[in-house]
Design a protein around this motif. Structure first.
Motif, PDB file in Angstrom:
ATOM      1  N   VAL A  87       0.847  -1.191   0.000  1.00  0.00           N
ATOM      2  CA  VAL A  87       0.000   0.000   0.000  1.00  0.00           C
ATOM      3  C   VAL A  87       0.882   1.241   0.000  1.00  0.00           C
ATOM      4  CG1 VAL A  87      -1.798   1.253   1.233  1.00  0.00           C
ATOM      5  CG2 VAL A  87      -1.782  -1.247   1.261  1.00  0.00           C
ATOM      6  N   HIS A  88       0.653   2.097  -1.005  1.00  0.00           N
ATOM      7  CA  HIS A  88       1.371   3.370  -1.109  1.00  0.00           C
ATOM      8  C   HIS A  88       0.401   4.500  -0.760  1.00  0.00           C
ATOM      9  CE1 HIS A  88       4.834   1.549  -3.177  1.00  0.00           C
ATOM     10  NE2 HIS A  88       3.934   0.761  -3.736  1.00  0.00           N
ATOM     11  N   ASP A  89       0.839   5.374   0.128  1.00  0.00           N
ATOM     12  CA  ASP A  89       0.052   6.532   0.533  1.00  0.00           C
ATOM     13  C   ASP A  89       0.895   7.781   0.273  1.00  0.00           C
ATOM     14  OD1 ASP A  89      -1.700   8.338   1.679  1.00  0.00           O
ATOM     15  OD2 ASP A  89      -1.193   7.797   3.734  1.00  0.00           O
ATOM     16  N   PRO A  90       0.841   8.307  -0.969  1.00  0.00           N
ATOM     17  CA  PRO A  90       1.718   9.423  -1.330  1.00  0.00           C
ATOM     18  C   PRO A  90       1.548  10.657  -0.446  1.00  0.00           C
ATOM     19  CG  PRO A  90       0.645   8.523  -3.286  1.00  0.00           C
ATOM     20  CD  PRO A  90       0.021   7.863  -2.093  1.00  0.00           C
ATOM     21  N   HIS A  93       0.692  10.569   2.776  1.00  0.00           N
ATOM     22  CA  HIS A  93       1.059  10.200   4.154  1.00  0.00           C
ATOM     23  C   HIS A  93       0.027  10.661   5.181  1.00  0.00           C
ATOM     24  CE1 HIS A  93       4.955   9.096   2.516  1.00  0.00           C
ATOM     25  NE2 HIS A  93       4.989  10.263   1.932  1.00  0.00           N
ATOM     26  N   ASP A 114       5.199   4.357   4.342  1.00  0.00           N
ATOM     27  CA  ASP A 114       4.933   4.266   2.911  1.00  0.00           C
ATOM     28  C   ASP A 114       6.199   3.761   2.234  1.00  0.00           C
ATOM     29  OD1 ASP A 114       3.812   4.534   0.396  1.00  0.00           O
ATOM     30  OD2 ASP A 114       4.397   6.627   0.207  1.00  0.00           O
ATOM     31  N   PRO A 115       6.131   2.602   1.638  1.00  0.00           N
ATOM     32  CA  PRO A 115       4.962   1.725   1.494  1.00  0.00           C
ATOM     33  C   PRO A 115       4.774   0.823   2.706  1.00  0.00           C
ATOM     34  CG  PRO A 115       6.790   0.772   0.301  1.00  0.00           C
ATOM     35  CD  PRO A 115       7.294   2.073   0.879  1.00  0.00           C
ATOM     36  N   HIS A 147       0.874  -3.860  -5.960  1.00  0.00           N
ATOM     37  CA  HIS A 147       0.963  -2.491  -5.454  1.00  0.00           C
ATOM     38  C   HIS A 147      -0.363  -1.768  -5.665  1.00  0.00           C
ATOM     39  CE1 HIS A 147       5.389  -2.411  -4.880  1.00  0.00           C
ATOM     40  NE2 HIS A 147       5.286  -3.456  -5.684  1.00  0.00           N
ATOM     41  N   ILE A 148      -0.844  -1.126  -4.601  1.00  0.00           N
ATOM     42  CA  ILE A 148      -2.043  -0.282  -4.709  1.00  0.00           C
ATOM     43  C   ILE A 148      -1.667   1.114  -4.200  1.00  0.00           C
ATOM     44  CG2 ILE A 148      -3.662  -2.205  -4.533  1.00  0.00           C
ATOM     45  CD1 ILE A 148      -4.164  -1.435  -1.627  1.00  0.00           C
ATOM     46  N   TYR A 149      -2.308   2.124  -4.781  1.00  0.00           N
ATOM     47  CA  TYR A 149      -1.972   3.509  -4.476  1.00  0.00           C
ATOM     48  C   TYR A 149      -3.207   4.228  -3.972  1.00  0.00           C
ATOM     49  CZ  TYR A 149       2.319   2.504  -6.928  1.00  0.00           C
ATOM     50  OH  TYR A 149       3.519   1.943  -7.291  1.00  0.00           O
ATOM     51  N   LEU A 150      -3.091   4.851  -2.796  1.00  0.00           N
ATOM     52  CA  LEU A 150      -4.188   5.623  -2.214  1.00  0.00           C
ATOM     53  C   LEU A 150      -4.042   7.055  -2.757  1.00  0.00           C
ATOM     54  CD1 LEU A 150      -3.968   4.303   1.451  1.00  0.00           C
ATOM     55  CD2 LEU A 150      -5.281   3.377  -0.456  1.00  0.00           C
ATOM     56  N   ASN A 151      -4.550   7.265  -3.936  1.00  0.00           N
ATOM     57  CA  ASN A 151      -4.452   8.570  -4.596  1.00  0.00           C
ATOM     58  C   ASN A 151      -5.676   9.417  -4.259  1.00  0.00           C
ATOM     59  OD1 ASN A 151      -1.991   8.057  -5.874  1.00  0.00           O
ATOM     60  ND2 ASN A 151      -3.015   6.910  -7.474  1.00  0.00           N
TER      61      ASN A 151
END
Length: 136
Positions: free
Chosen positions: A54-57, A59, A85-86, A130-134
């Motif tokens: 999980v990526h949280d650009p 934060h 992150d990640p 990989h998933i991104y919390l955009n």
């Protein structure tokens, strides 16, 4: 003077017959085979679901609740704290469409932000998807 204690004697074990070893081995093999036939094997090497990265650009997310299907076809949900992150999440092998609820507090508490939807492939060359919390 030595006294006799018949209650302390070791019980006599039955004698083994030549075929008893084979019968015991066959019994163990049969129990193992029937136990394995009813069990669902876990996924590995990206073959029946994926772990998540999980990526949280921005934060801002402290925890997430993942809702979806895991490797054995069961629909489940789990709450995971993501301290960095990640965040590498290896509790389950996810596949298909998953929904990820995001929270400001630990243990899926505090302010609820939003729900993201992701498609997780059943098979791929890696164990990690990989998933991104955009956030908007």
């Amino acid at each position: 003077m030595k006294t006799s204690r018949p209650w302390r004697r070791t019980p006599a074990l039955p004698r083994r017959t030549p075929g008893s070893r084979w019968a015991a081995a066959a019994g163990v093999l049969l129990l193992t085979a029937t136990g394995l036939a009813g069990a669902t094997a876990p996924a590995h090497a990206g073959s029946n679901g994926q772990h998540l990265v999980v990526h949280d650009p921005r934060h801002i997310t402290a925890s997430i609740r993942i809702n979806g299907t895991i490797h054995n076809g069961q629909y489940t949900h789990t709450c995971v704290n993501i301290p960095g992150d990640p965040a590498w999440i290896d509790q389950n092998w996810w596949k298909g469409t998953i929904k990820v609820d995001t929270y400001a507090g630990w243990n899926c508490s505090g302010t609820y932000y939003t729900t993201f939807s992701f498609a997780v492939p059943t098979t791929q060359s890696s164990d990690w998807h990989h998933i991104y919390l955009n956030y908007p």
